[in-house]
Design a protein around this motif. Structure first.
Motif, short mmCIF file in Angstrom:
data_model
loop_
_atom_site.label_atom_id
_atom_site.label_comp_id
_atom_site.label_asym_id
_atom_site.label_seq_id
_atom_site.Cartn_x
_atom_site.Cartn_y
_atom_site.Cartn_z
N ASP A 89 0.83 -1.21 0.00
CA ASP A 89 0.00 0.00 0.00
C ASP A 89 0.86 1.26 0.00
O ASP A 89 0.60 2.24 0.71
N GLY A 90 1.93 1.22 -0.76
CA GLY A 90 2.80 2.38 -0.95
C GLY A 90 3.87 2.56 0.10
O GLY A 90 4.76 3.40 -0.06
N ALA A 91 3.83 1.79 1.18
CA ALA A 91 4.81 1.92 2.26
C ALA A 91 5.91 0.88 2.09
O ALA A 91 5.63 -0.30 1.85
N SER A 92 7.16 1.30 2.22
CA SER A 92 8.29 0.39 2.05
C SER A 92 8.31 -0.66 3.16
O SER A 92 8.04 -0.36 4.33
N VAL A 93 8.64 -1.89 2.78
CA VAL A 93 8.75 -2.99 3.72
C VAL A 93 10.20 -3.46 3.73
O VAL A 93 10.83 -3.58 2.68
N LYS A 94 10.75 -3.73 4.92
CA LYS A 94 12.09 -4.27 5.03
C LYS A 94 11.98 -5.75 5.38
O LYS A 94 11.80 -6.12 6.54
N PRO A 95 12.11 -6.62 4.39
CA PRO A 95 11.92 -8.05 4.66
C PRO A 95 13.12 -8.67 5.35
O PRO A 95 14.23 -8.14 5.31
N GLU A 96 12.89 -9.82 5.97
CA GLU A 96 13.97 -10.64 6.50
C GLU A 96 14.63 -11.39 5.34
O GLU A 96 14.00 -11.65 4.31
N LEU A 97 15.90 -11.76 5.51
CA LEU A 97 16.60 -12.54 4.51
C LEU A 97 17.08 -13.84 5.15
O LEU A 97 17.85 -13.82 6.11
N GLU A 98 16.60 -14.95 4.62
CA GLU A 98 17.07 -16.26 5.07
C GLU A 98 18.01 -16.83 4.02
O GLU A 98 17.68 -16.87 2.84
N GLN A 99 19.19 -17.27 4.44
CA GLN A 99 20.17 -17.85 3.54
C GLN A 99 20.59 -19.22 4.04
O GLN A 99 20.77 -19.43 5.24
N LYS A 100 20.75 -20.14 3.11
CA LYS A 100 21.26 -21.46 3.43
C LYS A 100 22.25 -21.88 2.36
O LYS A 100 22.07 -21.58 1.18
N ALA A 101 23.31 -22.55 2.80
CA ALA A 101 24.34 -23.03 1.88
C ALA A 101 24.39 -24.55 1.94
O ALA A 101 24.36 -25.15 3.03
N PHE A 102 24.48 -25.17 0.75
CA PHE A 102 24.48 -26.63 0.67
C PHE A 102 25.65 -27.11 -0.18
O PHE A 102 26.01 -26.49 -1.19
N ALA A 103 26.26 -28.21 0.23
CA ALA A 103 27.27 -28.90 -0.57
C ALA A 103 26.90 -30.37 -0.61
O ALA A 103 26.71 -30.99 0.45
#
Length: 338
Positions: free
Chosen positions: A104-118
């Motif tokens: 609705d026009g307002a900026s949102v700061k989302p969370e960032l989830e990161q995962k690394a796989f080998a």
């Protein structure tokens, strides 16, 4: 399925492309909601160019109670490899597509989830324990790997977390520890959809644009190489192919005179809203330069501007992702389209 291909003003050659002339595109897409049966997607307005992707949604809570849910934006998975560098718009940043979102026009700061796989095993905690960034490209991660204790490095080599990159930089052979893990990243946030109300959600990012100096599907005067795959993926039609032939016929230079740009947009994921379909769907593709060729699959696509093409549909259920092929002159302004 109606096929769209537009041929304007091209009179140059396509030559064979080689692996070291190419960068791979990374497909991204739209938002994904956790499963619910009352929030519908009234509309989606999707714009794609080489410079930006913008998506404007209207979601509606059709119930008489507020609904709280998780909204996610998966970034493309990155497979680190010292020998194959994908196209990354903001190299060195965890937010490597420059993702932004508003509600609705307002900026949102989302969370960032990161995962690394080998080799399918989550190794993120081990990377963090050794102060190694999960994002696998750039000087920072190489410097961190260079500082690993030898015992740790040997273990990671044996487990396929890293590899040794051997090369000659002009001053002699070097052997450098290099990332070999896969990074999976997702932006997410909690959202509330008020009862019986429409909510406008918009996001934008810079796409990963694959490129090849020359053509992968036409050379030596023939459609060959990856032609069959390209025809299926991009719905190349007779008009498009005639334009490629014309470009080849007018060529007098052995150096590749056309190059490919490729954009992939994942449209078939998601659908976790009330109806599973999109009430009103609009796609706009901007090829950026009037002299460029463009080909992509779509129903009822029409030209709406010098460089823009539009497709609309109602109660739309995507059956395939969007793949866009652009052919440009080396000196074209294809990257300037908005």
């Amino acid at each position: 399925m109606v096929r769209i291909a537009l041929t304007l003003g091209l009179a140059l050659v396509a030559a064979p492309a080689f692996a070291n002339d190419s960068t791979a595109e990374l497909g991204a897409g739209g938002l994904i909601l956790s499963r619910n049966d009352v929030v519908s997607m009234d509309s989606e307005d999707l714009f794609i160019s080489r410079d930006k992707v913008t998506v404007d949604y209207v979601f509606r809570n059709t119930s008489d109670k507020d609904v709280s849910t998780v909204v996610a934006f998966p970034l493309p998975e990155i497979e680190a490899n010292p020998y194959e560098m994908p196209s990354i718009p903001d190299e060195g940043s965890d937010n490597f597509l420059g993702f932004e979102v508003t509600v609705d026009g307002a900026s949102v700061k989302p969370e960032l989830e990161q995962k690394a796989f080998a080799v399918g095993v989550d190794v993120g905690a081990e990377l963090k324990a050794q102060n190694v960034p999960l994002y696998p490209y750039g000087k920072v991660v190489l410097d961190a790997l260079a500082k690993l204790p030898q015992q740790v490095a040997d273990d990671w080599l044996a487990r396929g977390i890293i590899v040794m990159d051997d090369f000659d930089d002009g001053t002699g052979w070097k052997s450098v520890r290099s990332p070999f893990w896969q990074l999976r990243s997702t932006f997410w946030w909690r959202a509330t959809f008020p009862a019986n109300k429409a909510v406008h959600v918009a996001h934008r990012y810079k796409p990963s644009v694959g490129a090849t100096a020359g053509l992968n599907f036409f050379y030596d005067g023939k459609f060959q190489g990856e032609y069959d795959s390209y025809k299926r993926t991009y719905c190349m039609d007779n008009a498009f192919e005639a334009g490629v032939r014309k470009a080849q016929q007018n060529n007098t230079d052995a150096v590749p005179q056309l190059y490919e740009s490729r954009i992939a947009y994942i449209l078939t994921t998601g659908g976790n809203w009330a109806t599973g379909s999109i009430g009103k769907f609009k796609l706009t593709v901007d090829k950026g330069d009037a002299q460029s060729l463009v080909s992509f699959c779509g129903d009822g696509v029409r030209k709406v501007g010098p460089t823009t093409f539009e497709m609309t549909a109602e109660n739309y259920v995507p059956e395939r992702d969007i793949n866009i092929l652009l052919l440009d002159r080396p000196d074209s302004e294809g990257g300037t389209g908005n």
